[in-house]
Scaffold this active site. Sequence first.
Site, PDB file in Angstrom:
ATOM      1  N   LYS A   1       0.870  -1.191   0.000  1.00 43.75           N
ATOM      2  CA  LYS A   1       0.000   0.000   0.000  1.00 43.75           C
ATOM      3  C   LYS A   1       0.892   1.220   0.000  1.00 43.75           C
ATOM      4  O   LYS A   1       2.020   1.172   0.484  1.00 43.75           O
ATOM      5  CB  LYS A   1      -0.876   0.023   1.253  1.00 43.75           C
ATOM      6  CG  LYS A   1      -2.106   0.891   1.128  1.00 43.75           C
ATOM      7  CD  LYS A   1      -3.229   0.133   0.472  1.00 43.75           C
ATOM      8  CE  LYS A   1      -4.437   0.985   0.192  1.00 43.75           C
ATOM      9  NZ  LYS A   1      -5.595   0.156  -0.211  1.00 43.75           N
TER      10      LYS A   1
ATOM     11  N   ASP B   1      -7.125   4.201  -4.459  1.00 43.09           N
ATOM     12  CA  ASP B   1      -7.758   4.092  -3.143  1.00 43.09           C
ATOM     13  C   ASP B   1      -8.375   5.466  -2.897  1.00 43.09           C
ATOM     14  O   ASP B   1      -8.616   6.215  -3.868  1.00 43.09           O
ATOM     15  CB  ASP B   1      -6.733   3.695  -2.058  1.00 43.09           C
ATOM     16  CG  ASP B   1      -7.397   3.231  -0.751  1.00 43.09           C
ATOM     17  OD1 ASP B   1      -7.821   2.067  -0.668  1.00 43.09           O
ATOM     18  OD2 ASP B   1      -7.501   4.053   0.186  1.00 43.09           O
TER      19      ASP B   1
END
Length: 453
Positions: free
Chosen positions: A130, A170
């Site tokens: 991430k 995201d």
Amino acid sequence: MSNKHQDRIDAFMEMVKAKGEHEVEFLQAVEEVAETVIPFIADHPKYEEHKILERIIEPERTIIFRVPWIDDNGKPQINRGYRVEFNSAIGPYKGGLRFHPSVNLSILKFLGFEQIFKNSLTTLPMGGGKGGSDFDPKGKSDNEVMRFCQSFMTELSRHIGADTDVPAGDIGVGGREIGYMFGQYKRIRNEFTGVLTGKGINWGGSLIRPEATGYGAVYFIQNMLERTGDELRGKSVAISGSGNVAQFAIEKVLQLGGKVLTCSDSSGYVFAPDGIHSEHLDFLKDLKNVRRGRIKEMSDAYPEMQFFPGERVWNLPVNVDVAIPCATQNELNGDDAKKLTDKGIKVVGEGANMPSTPEAIAHFHSTGVLFAPGKASNAGGVATSGLEMSQNSLRLSWSREDVDQRLQEIMKSIHDQCVKFGRDDQGKVDYVKGANIAGFVKVADAMIDQGLV
Ligand code: NDP
Ligand code: 2IT
């Protein structure tokens, strides 16, 4: 859970805390996994011998970098960029990029950690990662966003690649940002590869990727309901958020005959007593994806709707069957969970990552609410990213129907893995336990096979 396990869980969490007490979101995500996986490891000592849990909580690599860019007034601006390359045991690091002022290492470590288990559940060969930045795209011009994305990718491009680490979107990162970052990567590396997913349809993107997280969450809820002999048709649904995940969760609920009562952003929520219809949804998509306005404009445009400034959707004034939190972490706490059970909630399927606090999850479990954790129910997004990677490698693109069919099969498989590992003797399913153990086993076995690296 026996005391013996609780002692081991507490000792393990003390060890993790000692490495970074201030990383509260990361500790929260680790504790949820530890509570379910440590009792499992007690019956499977090979994972203990290889210290898998101690290794899996340590990112393989964390990259933090400066992102300088010039705003529209010609002034320099500085943000911080990150990429947490958490685990590559079963495939290249894979996971989104978040651009939001709240971004810090704790939040990205929690997201990267969750991603390991989620990606494992998808059945596809993807490791966990991430990244992102504390950059706030809100209120910035397209040119400012482009200059930021180019600067961010100038550094990130050294660390990623189609077989190494494949970022995606995201919060705050959608098609526009992926486009600017892809353009800069291609320019720097002089190669056209599947280094990012969520790409535009004319330049390597997959059909259904934009829809996949929201659609997948609703497919998962449908699977949970079907297992108990129920269905989504006719159910009322509270959805939070109004971004990518929320929009397509709304769309799929409508297609399956449910009634969506709410949507929201960080300024408050909108309540639609007669339900959000497809015309309202078109308005919402234009508002959020094109005009980038605030949610109050929904109730300004449709007087039958009501706007509640500063409130969360869980306060909605009527009873509701299903909740799908699709905004952000810890947006649904223990008090919210009690409000929802008072309103007759039967199912909660997380669209966001870790939107329910531990107190909320405990309340849902103790009251018999069917509860799906995000790492299972929102995995459709990254799964379809995996399908985008496959299509890129093949230099082919699959039809909408084909990708949607695969997405449905993957969500069913994730559901069934949760049932396999989460079902008790009475047939009741703890989807948190099921998702954590099923996700863990595949990665842990790969780590053992590959030696101490
Ligand atoms: P978007 O940026 O498209 O939308 C985010 C939405 O959540 C907006 O409505 C935003 O409101 C709201 N929100 C964000 N932060 C906060 C906050 N701190 N407080 C209140 N509201 C907030 O993001 P996505 O829809 O892509 O992501 C939503 C969630 O789903 C995240 O948890 C993400 O990690 C998760 N997720 C996303 C996937 C994807 O494929 N995109 C895949 C799997 C999970 P506002 O505009 O006012 O900030
Ligand atoms: O949280 C997530 O799974 C995502 N933001 C999607 C990640 C991806 O690589 O598609």
